[in-house]
Design a protein around this motif. Sequence first.
Motif, short mmCIF file in Angstrom:
data_model
loop_
_atom_site.label_atom_id
_atom_site.label_comp_id
_atom_site.label_asym_id
_atom_site.label_seq_id
_atom_site.Cartn_x
_atom_site.Cartn_y
_atom_site.Cartn_z
N PRO A 144 42.06 63.42 -45.78
CA PRO A 144 41.51 62.07 -45.97
C PRO A 144 40.89 61.55 -44.67
CG PRO A 144 43.81 62.21 -46.68
CD PRO A 144 43.52 63.44 -45.88
N VAL A 145 39.77 60.83 -44.79
CA VAL A 145 39.11 60.23 -43.63
C VAL A 145 38.70 58.80 -43.98
CG1 VAL A 145 38.28 62.40 -42.61
CG2 VAL A 145 36.90 61.26 -44.35
N THR A 146 38.56 57.98 -42.96
CA THR A 146 38.15 56.59 -43.14
C THR A 146 36.97 56.28 -42.23
OG1 THR A 146 39.52 55.65 -41.37
CG2 THR A 146 40.60 56.02 -43.50
N PRO A 147 36.24 55.19 -42.49
CA PRO A 147 35.13 54.82 -41.61
C PRO A 147 35.55 54.69 -40.15
CG PRO A 147 34.96 53.59 -43.63
CD PRO A 147 36.28 54.33 -43.70
N ALA A 148 36.77 54.25 -39.90
CA ALA A 148 37.23 54.11 -38.52
C ALA A 148 37.35 55.45 -37.80
CB ALA A 148 38.58 53.40 -38.49
N ASP A 149 37.42 56.55 -38.57
CA ASP A 149 37.52 57.88 -37.97
C ASP A 149 36.17 58.40 -37.47
OD1 ASP A 149 40.28 58.22 -38.55
OD2 ASP A 149 39.79 58.75 -40.62
N PHE A 150 35.08 57.77 -37.89
CA PHE A 150 33.74 58.28 -37.56
C PHE A 150 33.27 57.68 -36.24
CE2 PHE A 150 29.07 58.59 -38.16
CZ PHE A 150 28.99 59.96 -38.35
N PRO A 151 33.03 58.50 -35.19
CA PRO A 151 32.80 57.97 -33.85
C PRO A 151 31.33 57.73 -33.50
CG PRO A 151 33.05 60.33 -33.70
CD PRO A 151 33.18 59.98 -35.16
N LEU A 152 30.41 57.98 -34.43
CA LEU A 152 28.98 57.90 -34.11
C LEU A 152 28.33 56.65 -34.70
CD1 LEU A 152 27.98 61.62 -34.80
CD2 LEU A 152 28.73 60.60 -32.65
N PRO A 153 27.18 56.23 -34.17
CA PRO A 153 26.47 55.09 -34.76
C PRO A 153 25.92 55.42 -36.13
CG PRO A 153 25.15 56.09 -33.02
CD PRO A 153 26.50 56.74 -32.95
N VAL A 154 25.80 54.39 -36.97
CA VAL A 154 25.25 54.55 -38.32
C VAL A 154 24.08 53.57 -38.46
CG1 VAL A 154 25.70 54.48 -40.80
CG2 VAL A 154 27.54 55.11 -39.20
N ARG A 155 22.89 54.11 -38.67
CA ARG A 155 21.71 53.27 -38.82
C ARG A 155 21.46 52.99 -40.30
NH1 ARG A 155 17.20 55.41 -34.57
NH2 ARG A 155 16.01 53.90 -35.76
N ARG A 156 20.48 52.16 -40.59
CA ARG A 156 20.08 51.89 -41.96
C ARG A 156 18.57 52.03 -42.07
NH1 ARG A 156 17.33 47.66 -42.71
NH2 ARG A 156 17.68 47.64 -44.95
N HIS A 157 18.08 52.30 -43.29
CA HIS A 157 16.64 52.44 -43.49
C HIS A 157 16.28 52.06 -44.92
CE1 HIS A 157 18.20 56.36 -44.92
NE2 HIS A 157 17.16 56.36 -45.73
N ASP A 158 14.99 51.89 -45.15
CA ASP A 158 14.46 51.62 -46.48
C ASP A 158 14.10 52.95 -47.13
OD1 ASP A 158 11.68 51.19 -48.11
OD2 ASP A 158 13.06 49.52 -48.41
N ALA A 159 14.72 53.26 -48.26
CA ALA A 159 14.56 54.57 -48.89
C ALA A 159 13.12 54.84 -49.31
CB ALA A 159 15.50 54.69 -50.08
N ALA A 160 12.47 53.87 -49.92
CA ALA A 160 11.11 54.08 -50.41
C ALA A 160 10.14 54.34 -49.25
CB ALA A 160 10.65 52.88 -51.24
N ARG A 161 10.30 53.60 -48.17
CA ARG A 161 9.41 53.78 -47.02
C ARG A 161 9.61 55.15 -46.39
NH1 ARG A 161 9.41 52.81 -41.38
NH2 ARG A 161 7.33 52.27 -40.62
N VAL A 162 10.86 55.56 -46.23
CA VAL A 162 11.13 56.86 -45.62
C VAL A 162 10.66 57.99 -46.53
CG1 VAL A 162 12.98 58.44 -44.97
CG2 VAL A 162 12.96 56.11 -44.09
N ASP A 163 10.81 57.84 -47.85
CA ASP A 163 10.32 58.86 -48.78
C ASP A 163 8.81 59.04 -48.63
OD1 ASP A 163 12.85 59.20 -49.70
OD2 ASP A 163 12.52 58.29 -51.66
N ALA A 164 8.09 57.94 -48.49
CA ALA A 164 6.64 58.02 -48.34
C ALA A 164 6.26 58.67 -47.02
CB ALA A 164 6.03 56.62 -48.45
N LEU A 165 6.96 58.31 -45.94
CA LEU A 165 6.68 58.91 -44.63
C LEU A 165 7.02 60.40 -44.62
CD1 LEU A 165 8.06 56.07 -42.33
CD2 LEU A 165 5.66 56.70 -42.63
N CYS A 166 8.08 60.76 -45.31
CA CYS A 166 8.48 62.16 -45.40
C CYS A 166 7.43 62.98 -46.13
CB CYS A 166 9.83 62.27 -46.10
SG CYS A 166 10.37 63.96 -46.42
N ALA A 167 6.90 62.43 -47.22
CA ALA A 167 5.87 63.15 -47.98
C ALA A 167 4.61 63.35 -47.15
CB ALA A 167 5.54 62.36 -49.25
N ALA A 168 4.29 62.38 -46.29
CA ALA A 168 3.10 62.49 -45.45
C ALA A 168 3.31 63.40 -44.25
CB ALA A 168 2.67 61.10 -44.98
N ASP A 169 4.55 63.47 -43.75
CA ASP A 169 4.85 64.27 -42.56
C ASP A 169 6.24 64.87 -42.69
OD1 ASP A 169 5.11 65.39 -40.05
OD2 ASP A 169 5.32 63.48 -38.99
#
Length: 225
Positions: free
Chosen positions: A188-213
């Motif tokens: 078992p693991v919890t969010p407190a066990d994760f030592p790295l930063p967690v960013r956020r993004h807009d899925a639709a925008r990233v999908d479009a950027l991924c398709a282009a590049d």
Amino acid sequence: MRPWMVTTPPVERSQEVLNALHAVLETKDPARWRAGAPRWLLLDGLAGKGHLLHGSSRGDLSAFAPRTPHDLSPDEFSKRTGVFAASDGLWAMMYALRDRSRAARMLNMALQVQQPGGEWSSMRYFLSLAPRDPAVTDGRSLLSPGFVYVLPRAGFEQMPPYDWPGLGTVREPHWVSPDGVRPLLCVPVTPADFPLPVRRHDAARVDALCAADPWGFPWLSENGA
């Protein structure tokens, strides 16, 4: 290294931690892990002993069946039908901790870069989640408790090193088995066990950027998508 790549914090692997790892392996009981020691160190130690890891939001699984993942990366290995696992604890934790009810999509990475002398760098990581609610601004709030399953390595194949344009030759702790697999134990693991930063993004925008590049990962500015 790219500015969005992060590494694990420095942690001393004391004899007490090594003894606790041995106890978990002997008893197959994660409760034998040393109290207060980072849980990701346990997973790192299990991977170092030759086991593979699979993250899940469910803790009641007794077997894993091959499946075909939804994958937007340009490589074919990640699109195979099989049971996928990692030889890196933090990468497996990303899959275990993602709250699928609140995070619509995950953008993540764990890799090493080949150095001029041929040796490999330390592992580099990235994690960003796309919230279902656009008002959510804190990536860590999209994590929830989960489970990392420990799998035998027999029957698995590691993804071969490959060339990443502009970065060089890289390798991922990415493995697949064409057959079903039964886990050895579940941690078992919890969010407190994760030592790295967690960013956020807009899925639709990233999908479009991924398709282009397709090689433009992670398709985010320094301040977010």
